[in-house]
Structures are given as structure tokens and as C-alpha cells.
Design an enzyme around this catalytic site. Sequence first.
Site, PDB file in Angstrom:
ATOM      1  N   GLY A  77      23.459  31.395  27.951  1.00 30.78           N
ATOM      2  CA  GLY A  77      24.483  31.231  26.924  1.00 30.78           C
ATOM      3  C   GLY A  77      25.380  32.446  26.716  1.00 30.78           C
TER       4      GLY A  77
ATOM      5  N   ASN B  40      25.576  24.893  31.546  1.00 33.33           N
ATOM      6  CA  ASN B  40      25.646  23.933  30.444  1.00 33.33           C
ATOM      7  C   ASN B  40      26.720  24.334  29.433  1.00 33.33           C
ATOM      8  OD1 ASN B  40      25.205  22.298  28.183  1.00 33.33           O
ATOM      9  ND2 ASN B  40      23.018  22.510  28.206  1.00 33.33           N
ATOM     10  N   THR B  41      26.491  25.469  28.751  1.00 30.39           N
ATOM     11  CA  THR B  41      27.313  25.830  27.596  1.00 30.39           C
ATOM     12  C   THR B  41      28.787  26.001  27.943  1.00 30.39           C
ATOM     13  OG1 THR B  41      25.352  26.977  26.803  1.00 30.39           O
ATOM     14  CG2 THR B  41      27.364  27.347  25.581  1.00 30.39           C
TER      15      THR B  41
ATOM     16  N   LYS C  94      12.229  21.937  35.617  1.00 34.44           N
ATOM     17  CA  LYS C  94      12.847  23.267  35.516  1.00 34.44           C
ATOM     18  C   LYS C  94      11.915  24.079  34.637  1.00 34.44           C
ATOM     19  CE  LYS C  94      16.515  25.843  33.308  1.00 34.44           C
ATOM     20  NZ  LYS C  94      17.860  25.898  32.713  1.00 34.44           N
TER      21      LYS C  94
ATOM     22  N   ALA D  40      22.059  29.988  34.498  1.00 33.33           N
ATOM     23  CA  ALA D  40      22.239  30.720  33.228  1.00 33.33           C
ATOM     24  C   ALA D  40      23.259  31.850  33.314  1.00 33.33           C
ATOM     25  CB  ALA D  40      20.918  31.289  32.708  1.00 33.33           C
ATOM     26  N   GLY D  41      24.014  31.959  32.240  1.00 35.97           N
ATOM     27  CA  GLY D  41      24.959  33.058  32.079  1.00 35.97           C
ATOM     28  C   GLY D  41      26.354  32.790  32.616  1.00 35.97           C
TER      29      GLY D  41
END
Lengths: 65, 270
Positions: B165, B214-215, B104, B192-193
Site C-alpha cells: 500500500g 491492488n490499491t 498467497k 506489493a508497493g
Amino acid sequence: MQILVNGEPHATEAGDLAALCAELELADAKIATARNGDFVPTAARADTRLTDGDEIEIVAPRQGG
Amino acid sequence: MNAPMADPMLTLYGESFASRLLLGTAGYPSPDILARAAKASGAEILTVSLRRESARQRTGQGFWQLVEELDLKLLPNTAGCHSPKEAIATAQMARELFGTDWIKLEVIGNDDTLQPDLFGLVEAAKALSEEGFKILPYCTEDLSAAERLVAAGCEVLMPWGSPIGSACGLSNRPGLKALRAYFPDIPLIVDAGIGAPSHAAEAMELGYDGVLLNTAVAKAGDPVAMAAAFGKAIEAGHQAFAAGLMEPQDMASPSTPMAGTPFAGSGRVS
């Protein structure tokens, strides 16, 4: 000889990168290395001579996104 | 009439996966919760990273043991790299460390937004592609950058939904739709996001092939339950896209047939 290991000053008598990893007791650990910004494969560590002022990176797996 | 079948498999660089969720491994309350969340999500691809190893703490060695036990496809990242040179060396270290040529690829251009440096990204992608890496570039919805990444050898694109994030979801929905329309045959993954399962479902409803997050799972009150929720949302969104979504319109349209409505026309006789 004074070098940087992972950004920290480190005094060593290790002549090559494999010897440095052994000195740090990381010889058998799951690690990868770089010298002065360039990747050094495991097999090339013993042939990678260290010189004063070298910047060494020793990395391991870590959590990531 | 039968609805078109959703392609059950996600295929990236010739490898097929039943799950369209790619899950990050950072920021969980404990290694055990990470392991349980990964299982609950159904994800078959986990993102990982590499960091400086302290000879005293040997932090990475414990994490490696956990990752081996999970036995899933690993996607190492180049998170935190700010130049092509750093990203290339990091990718090379990752390939040896994790035993995979998948990467990645991240080249960060701005520390506040963590947006990709698209120029550096293309440069790094060209170099790594020549070395045989299978690159999943963290990019934006910018079409010309995407074209250059594909020309550089990227067979997958991973545009951001919004800054890493941020939990803002898809901040440029028309841009993501345009990218999808422009590259109908390239696997596209929103990376992301993503903050909520609804964001992930929305990406899939736009016809995206997968979602990387992820987050939103790691920092949830109950990461294991949230991981399961994301798994369901991504599957639902994918099925919905394949089934054919109706087009929005400005005015109402009655869903119950008008014909035979009782009392219709009453009051005509006076």
C-alpha cells in the site's frame, strides 16, 4: 454454555459446531470454520462437540489484496 | 534479425495465463467498479481473502456471488496472519471456502511495514506444502529466505516491491535483479508497493514474470481506466525485456550517424 464466536461472547445450547452454525442461520451460507485455532472442515462440524469457553471462528469470502 | 519472442503465457503450477497481472479485489468504490476494473485489466487471477462473517450482515455472501460471476482464477490470501499457526488454519479454511489449493501465503512480521516474517513464512510453507497446497509466498528479495521457500516446495516466489500500500514502487531494484538472476527458472512476481504503471513496467523490464497489485487500481480516480493502464504497462514491460534492453552508460553516444555531417570541418581554411 458460554463460548466466543468470532471474538464475541455468545451463549448457546448448541451441542456441536453444525448446530451452532444452524442457530446462527449460517448453515447454508458460504462459510468455513475453526475451533480453538484449528480448522474444522464442513463434514466434521456435526462431530465437533462444543464445550464451555470454546473459541469459534466462522469466516466467509471477502475482498483481499 | 528478429527480436526474441516474449513467452506469451505466464505458467504457475502448471496452469497458463495470457495476462501477467494479478489483481486484488479490496478497496474499490463499489462492486460494479471492481467488476469493470477486473475486466479492463485483462487479469485472469484475482486475490481474495476471508473474514469473520456476521450472521446479521452476511457480507461475505454478496461478495461470493460477485466473484462467481467474474469467473476468474482465485488466489486466496492469509492477510493479517502473524504466526504460522494462524496462517496454516487460514489457508485450510480458504481451501475449503474457495475450492482451490492455491494460497498467497502471508505471515506478517511487523505492523508498520507489513513486512513478511520470513522465519514464520518458511515454517508455514513447509507445513502447507506437505498438505498439497500450491503456495505463492509473499516474501522479500532476501536470497537465503527465497532458497528455503523453494526447498519447502514453493514453485513461485512473490517478493515485495516496497511495503504493502505504500506506492513506492521498486525500492530495492538491485536486490530484485539479483533474485531474478539467482532463480532464472522460478516464476517471480512482484507483489506489493506498486503505485504506478511505470513501476509495474519496471518490474517486467527486470525480467519478472508478473506483477500483483491492488490499491493503485482500487484507489485511482478512475479505477477502470487505471486497470487498463496497468494491463498495458505490464505487457509493454514484458515485451521490452524479451526484446533486450540496452545497457545504460555514463556518456552520450550520438544516435544520428556522424559520417557526412554538413559543415563538419568548416573553418579549416582561413
